[in-house]
Design an enzyme around this catalytic site. Structure first.
Site, PDB file in Angstrom:
ATOM      1  N   CYS A  24       0.998  -1.236  -0.206  1.00 29.31           N
ATOM      2  CA  CYS A  24      -0.081  -0.172  -0.022  1.00 29.31           C
ATOM      3  C   CYS A  24       0.704   1.292   0.093  1.00 29.31           C
ATOM      4  CB  CYS A  24      -0.661  -0.199   1.264  1.00 29.31           C
ATOM      5  SG  CYS A  24      -1.878  -1.696   1.439  1.00 29.31           S
ATOM      6  N   ASP A 400      27.409  15.154  30.233  1.00 28.32           N
ATOM      7  CA  ASP A 400      27.620  16.580  31.026  1.00 28.32           C
ATOM      8  C   ASP A 400      27.765  16.037  32.522  1.00 28.32           C
ATOM      9  OD1 ASP A 400      28.126  19.177  31.536  1.00 28.32           O
ATOM     10  OD2 ASP A 400      26.008  19.356  31.846  1.00 28.32           O
ATOM     11  N   THR A 402      27.080  18.170  35.843  1.00 24.67           N
ATOM     12  CA  THR A 402      26.022  18.844  36.640  1.00 24.67           C
ATOM     13  C   THR A 402      24.513  18.874  35.728  1.00 24.67           C
ATOM     14  OG1 THR A 402      27.558  20.553  37.147  1.00 24.67           O
ATOM     15  CG2 THR A 402      25.256  21.174  37.453  1.00 24.67           C
TER      16      THR A 402
END
Length: 701
Positions: A24, A400, A402
């Site tokens: 389809c 990262d 913090t």
């Protein structure tokens, strides 16, 4: 004169009905690509959507083209509850009717042999009509080699050579296969539609002292609503008053309820458990968390993975090749051997059926869609199949510090009392000084006192001393909480402070007048799941490196504690450059995990950027994936799910090609016939779809 390049470039996304398989999708893409204003088409049977990019696109023209193909455009994606049961669908009714005709034909020919094969001819033609109509529509749109066309050739060809009974069985089995594909695709679509049902239909709007029920989708930012215990939150909002535990599992998959209080943000679709909350609406219904998740997942499912695009290209030249081989099988053997023409044509028709690429084409998008849906339910947002595929290939992840590896706020790690005060007494006196401060370190000390069960007092005459600390009177004492920089203490105490600072901790002294009573050390500690997450990534063969803008000593200490490489004092562009350097050295693919604006350049430079869900909008928009749970373990879960999905895709491809190879050989040798060929194709399609659906139950370890 206005050229095509001068007209605006648009993208339209249409919801269609009846598009349930890879065939389809190809019909739709082939037909729409023939329109002059269309540049690119992407059809997704898993979503029931068609995305069209081009210049000056005309919605009516696109809708009419799709309607002619038999895929009418609807106003919105169907809800899970609105889907009718299979026996009420056109495909279901065709299966029931074709099956009844086939049964009647069998009974007639057994009871009255003199009627010949006419009952089977009638059963074949009745069941073939919708197939022939679909083949004709595709042919008119410039796509002659469709599944429906191959079925039409096989069914009518079988009637021509006197194999009416097998033709009827073939048509019936094809209808069954189409129905099963539709049911499986509908199930996948309902998984996404069910997300929209998480938000309640109504909300209790506060207007002064009055409360009235309003539709939840009419809420606008700034309005206030009341959420009672047991109610679902109707909007993204901020708590104005009240404290309660919320079940956030519908959004992020987190099983443990979280306590939320004033000024905390909450998500639409979460469940209020304990007490009434007053919320201020922060996002409208079209932009709330649920709407954004649905939009991201649907876009991701429509964006095909590289392996899916390869299989699509493969199918485009595979179909003409199959037709050519079938033609040779029909014509060559009678010339070279004594094989009858009817037998060679029969084998060629069976070959057309067994070679239908439905199972192969659906094998990848079904698995990708299931993987993306599973990730969304676990609070893992992935922006596309290409991202899902790339996640499993990661070799290095930069994180990262913090707010990513750490909670983003300091906590008390060490308390020592010198001379007479106990550790508990040092905490009690320090908390009394910090009761009225909003400084992160003050908040950490007070929270530590509360967790330790220390009775809290409040100092008087509190005064903040710039660059030194805070002082005040408490229980007749002149107390000061200050940095040790200006303090001259004993050698042992000074050495102890230096040792704690070498571990990346911040030390504050508690003084009574000039006498030091003790000290507290604070540090932004790793999240609870950080060590386990790093261990999980290492077991997956992925190295973890910390890149941070924090001071080098703190970063180094944190890296040693976690057992990973660490580099500090980096600017945003430095982080991005590290990622590019690793890629150039062949250490990738590289992933980057972060939560802030300073992470955005590195997120964009990485092969896969992953944002923490509590991060900034810039990080979330730049990233390829997001962790709504705000847990580092989500990175390992993403990689694990990606690899499980890729294994599922490979299994599906092997199943699809394996079935075809086995029955292709048996068909060419005349061992199996047409109805077995259709069963093999239908069986393979259903099998790979069910195998892909297993990913919906994938468990993260």
């Amino acid at each position: 004169m206005t050229t095509r390049q001068d007209t605006p470039r648009d993208t339209l996304r249409l919801n269609v009905q009846g598009m349930d398989c890879g065939g389809c999708e190809r019909n739709v893409e082939t037909a729409l690509n023939r329109l002059p204003q269309v540049e690119q088409v992407s059809a997704s049977s898993m979503n029931g959507t068609v995305s069209v990019t081009g210049h000056a696109l005309d919605h009516d023209t696109l809708s009419q083209t799709l309607a002619k193909l038999g895929y009418p455009v609807v106003d919105a994606s169907p809800k899970a509850s609105s889907s009718p049961p299979w026996w009420r669908t056109p495909k279901g009714q065709l299966v029931v009717f074709s099956g009844a005709l086939l049964l009647v034909a069998g009974l007639l020919t057994m009871s009255f042999p003199e009627v010949g094969s006419w009952p089977f001819v009638v059963a074949t033609l009745v069941g073939w009509v919708p197939i022939g109509q679909a083949a004709w529509r595709a042919l008119r749109m410039g796509n002659p080699l469709t599944i429906e066309m191959l079925m039409s050739i096989a069914a009518l060809g079988a009637l021509t050579i006197g194999a009416a009974a097998e033709a009827a069985v073939v048509v019936f089995l094809f209808a069954v296969g189409e129905l099963l594909e539709g049911v499986a695709a509908g199930q996948a679509r309902r998984r996404i539609a069910a997300l929209a049902n998480l938000a309640p239909a109504t909300a209790r709007l506060l207007e002064g002292d009055a409360i009235r029920d309003v539709p939840a989708d009419t809420l606008t930012p700034g309005q206030r609503v009341l959420v009672r215990p047991g109610d679902r939150v109707p909007c993204d909002g901020r708590i104005v008053s009240g404290t309660s535990h919320l079940d956030e599992s519908p959004i992020n998959g987190e099983s443990v309820p979280r306590q939320r209080a004033a000024n905390d943000n909450v998500w639409a679709g979460t469940v209020n458990l304990d007490a009434a909350l007053e919320l201020e609406v922060t996002r409208g219904a079209a932009d709330n968390t649920i709407a954004r998740i649905i939009h991201l997942v649907e876009e991701a499912q429509a964006a095909k993975a590289p392996v899916a695009r390869f299989i699509d290209r493969f199918a485009r030249w595979y179909m003409p090749l199959v037709v050519g081989v079938a033609l040779l099988v029909a014509v060559v053997p009678p010339w070279l051997t004594d094989l009858a023409w009817s037998e060679s044509v029969y084998r060629a028709l069976a070959l057309l059926l067994i070679a239908c690429p439905c199972a192969l084409v659906i094998s990848t998008p079904a698995a990708i869609a299931a993987g993306l849906s599973t990730a969304a339910r676990r609070g893992l947002l992935i922006k596309g199949g290409a991202v899902l595929e790339q996640l499993g290939k990661l070799k290095r992840v930069a994180v990262d510090k913090t707010g990513t590896l750490t909670a983003g706020a300091p906590s008390v790690t060490d308390v020592e009392g010198w001379d007479e005060p106990s550790e508990q007494e040092v905490v009690r006196l320090a908390a009394a000084l910090e009761q009225d401060s909003s400084h992160p370190m003050a908040v950490a000390i007070v929270e530590h006192a509360e967790r330790s069960g220390v009775p809290l007092g409040r100092a008087s005459e509190g005064q903040a001393q710039v660059g030194q600390g805070v002082s005040g009177r408490f229980e007749g004492r002149e107390l000061t909480l200050m940095s040790p920089r200006q303090w001259q203490g004993g050698q042992a105490q000074t050495a102890r402070i230096a040792a704690l600072e070498a571990q990346g901790k911040t030390v504050v002294l508690l003084l009574d007048g000039e006498r030091a009573l003790g000290m507290l050390a604070l540090r932004d500690e790793p999240r609870e799941d950080t060590p386990a997450a790093i261990d999980a990534l290492n077991r997956l063969g992925i190295s973890v490196v910390m890149l941070s803008g924090d001071n080098a000593r703190t970063v180094s200490a944190m890296g040693e504690q976690l057992g990973i490489e660490a580099e500090g004092e980096l600017m945003p562009e430095d982080k991005a450059q590290r990622v590019r350097d690793w890629q150039a050295q062949g250490l990738g693919p590289v992933g980057k995990v972060g939560d802030g604006i300073n992470d955005a350049p590195a997120l964009a430079a990485a092969d896969v950027g992953i944002a923490m869900g509590g991060g900034t909008d810039v990080a979330l928009e730049t990233a390829d994936a997001a962790l709504l749970k705000n847990r580092v373990m989500g990175v390992a879960e993403l990689v694990g799910l990606s690899r499980a999905t890729l294994r599922n895709v490979k299994t599906n491809v092997v199943l699809a090609l394996g079935f075809k190879a086995i029955f292709l050989v048996s068909t060419l040798l005349g061992v199996t016939g047409m109805w077995v060929a259709v069963m093999a194709d239908t069986g393979a399609t259903v099998l790979v779809t069910l195998n892909a659906m297993r990913l919906l139950g994938y468990r993260f370890r």
